[in-house]
Design a protein around this motif. Sequence first.
Motif, PDB file in Angstrom:
ATOM      1  N   ARG A  11      36.682  78.638 -12.414  1.00 38.46           N
ATOM      2  CA  ARG A  11      37.349  79.730 -13.125  1.00 38.46           C
ATOM      3  C   ARG A  11      38.226  79.190 -14.266  1.00 38.46           C
ATOM      4  N   ALA A  15      37.710  80.108 -18.207  1.00 38.12           N
ATOM      5  CA  ALA A  15      38.798  80.584 -19.067  1.00 38.12           C
ATOM      6  C   ALA A  15      38.911  79.720 -20.322  1.00 38.12           C
ATOM      7  N   ARG A  19      37.648  80.759 -24.570  1.00 37.97           N
ATOM      8  CA  ARG A  19      38.447  80.599 -25.785  1.00 37.97           C
ATOM      9  C   ARG A  19      37.807  79.596 -26.753  1.00 37.97           C
ATOM     10  N   THR A  56      47.659  77.292 -17.026  1.00 36.81           N
ATOM     11  CA  THR A  56      47.580  78.755 -17.122  1.00 36.81           C
ATOM     12  C   THR A  56      48.471  79.271 -18.248  1.00 36.81           C
ATOM     13  N   ILE A  61      46.971  82.989 -19.058  1.00 39.88           N
ATOM     14  CA  ILE A  61      46.499  83.706 -17.867  1.00 39.88           C
ATOM     15  C   ILE A  61      47.472  83.462 -16.721  1.00 39.88           C
ATOM     16  N   ARG A  62      47.290  84.214 -15.635  1.00 38.62           N
ATOM     17  CA  ARG A  62      48.097  84.027 -14.438  1.00 38.62           C
ATOM     18  C   ARG A  62      47.357  83.118 -13.464  1.00 38.62           C
ATOM     19  N   ASP A  65      44.647  84.773 -11.672  1.00 40.49           N
ATOM     20  CA  ASP A  65      43.359  84.938 -12.360  1.00 40.49           C
ATOM     21  C   ASP A  65      42.361  83.844 -11.982  1.00 40.49           C
TER      22      ASP A  65
END
Length: 185
Positions: A11, A15, A19, A56, A61-62, A65
Amino acid sequence: MTTALDQVGPRLRAARRARAWTLDDLSRLAGVSASTLSRLESGKRQASLELLLPLTRALGIRIDDLLPAETVDPRVHRAVERRDGMVIAPLTLAHSPVQAVKIVYPARAGAPSPRVHDGYEWLYVLSGRVRLALDGAEHLIDPGEAAEFDTRLPHSISATADGPSEVLSIFSADGERFHTRVGDL
């Protein structure tokens, strides 16, 4: 068995890639070495709060996430309802945007009074013969046949006098509220 921690690396990689960042881009922004980030993404390094916080933050993001959402039991466990000789078995979860039910209609000599309400309906006859009174016309629907209609047209659904019928019905939210909670089906 895969654990929640096993999904952190993939994950995190997703992420970063979303980007269009390289390992070097994220490592520079987060202050973590590219080799540590690579090992973390590939699962060769255990995730720690000390590593995840700067990553993060840099990604915007958290930490949540990076963890999978709680898996909900997809099975439907709803009570069967019996009303006016019909058996109504819900086939979808109560909060689903569209509702599906299996209905067994008892044999009936004539069509019930037509109703009108907001919504849309689709039905499929599993067994028996169904009488669909729709906008002043009567349609007989046999096993293996389907029908769909706008429920703003006057309509009623029933089995014929030949015997009971079993139907799968799918309703829009407005149609489901009317058919399964008030009035005749």
